[in-house]
Design a protein around this motif. Sequence first.
Motif, PDB file in Angstrom:
ATOM      1  N   LYS A 167       0.835  -1.206   0.000  1.00  0.00           N
ATOM      2  CA  LYS A 167       0.000   0.000   0.000  1.00  0.00           C
ATOM      3  C   LYS A 167       0.868   1.254   0.000  1.00  0.00           C
ATOM      4  O   LYS A 167       0.565   2.233  -0.689  1.00  0.00           O
TER       5      LYS A 167
ATOM      6  N   GLU B 145       1.949   2.042  -3.490  1.00  0.00           N
ATOM      7  CA  GLU B 145       0.914   2.620  -4.352  1.00  0.00           C
ATOM      8  C   GLU B 145       0.716   4.105  -4.055  1.00  0.00           C
ATOM      9  O   GLU B 145       0.605   4.923  -4.971  1.00  0.00           O
TER      10      GLU B 145
ATOM     11  N   ARG C 226       3.845   6.011  -5.268  1.00  0.00           N
ATOM     12  CA  ARG C 226       3.883   6.162  -6.725  1.00  0.00           C
ATOM     13  C   ARG C 226       2.960   7.290  -7.184  1.00  0.00           C
ATOM     14  O   ARG C 226       3.341   8.111  -8.021  1.00  0.00           O
ATOM     15  N   LYS C 227       1.747   7.330  -6.621  1.00  0.00           N
ATOM     16  CA  LYS C 227       0.824   8.385  -7.041  1.00  0.00           C
ATOM     17  C   LYS C 227       1.326   9.751  -6.584  1.00  0.00           C
ATOM     18  O   LYS C 227       1.219  10.735  -7.317  1.00  0.00           O
TER      19      LYS C 227
END
Length: 230
Positions: free
Chosen positions: A166, A169, A172-173
């Motif tokens: 998590k 993710e 990365r965003k």
Amino acid sequence: MAFDLRKEEDVKEFLENLGIEYRFQCYREKEPDGCHRLGDFLEAVKKDFHKACKIYKFNCDDYKYGKSCFKYGNYSFLGKGCKADLDRAFEYYSIGCENASPESCLHAGLMLTSTNRDEKIPWRKDYVKGVEFLDKGCQGNNGMSCYFASGIYITGAPNVLKNMEKAFEYTRKACELDNIHACANLSQMYRKGDGVKKDTSLAQKYKDKALEMQEQITKGFRQIDFEQGT
């Protein structure tokens, strides 16, 4: 009427007309955008923080205009134009978050998860709910929300287990949204294989992106220094 903004008198008249226009938009046409602009006008031009505070609150209460909820939350948090009240600040950040203000989601999330530096101002901690706010802010493309959510999953917190997948993710965003710290973290994640398969080429890619962003920031400071010097 044409205004010559090089003349002080014309500037004053232009600003007065602007204030009249925003009042008309807010009170007669009942436009939430106009009310928010009126608040910004009172804040930035008139420096009347008390009246600006009242406009932001009105626009949030009556029209649920997220940006105004955020501004009133800030005023309540800081005690600007009104008495400081953390409970009220959190309430209006929450309302703003529900009404398309990702910045409000960020601030609500931080209030529930950040370390309190002032022991005289206790505040309840709720990491589960805090992460929910940060997640909503991240979904609204607020890079700082993504970054702080990733940090919680990297270290873990009360009732929130460490989860590198998590964390990856969110990181990365956040990097996609040009958060320099997230790009640096993303490079390390790819290099070490934390939450993602090792990939040295991608590690280098995001390292280069972070360095390029750092260089742009440095150039910006140099430009400011130069302009101040002249």
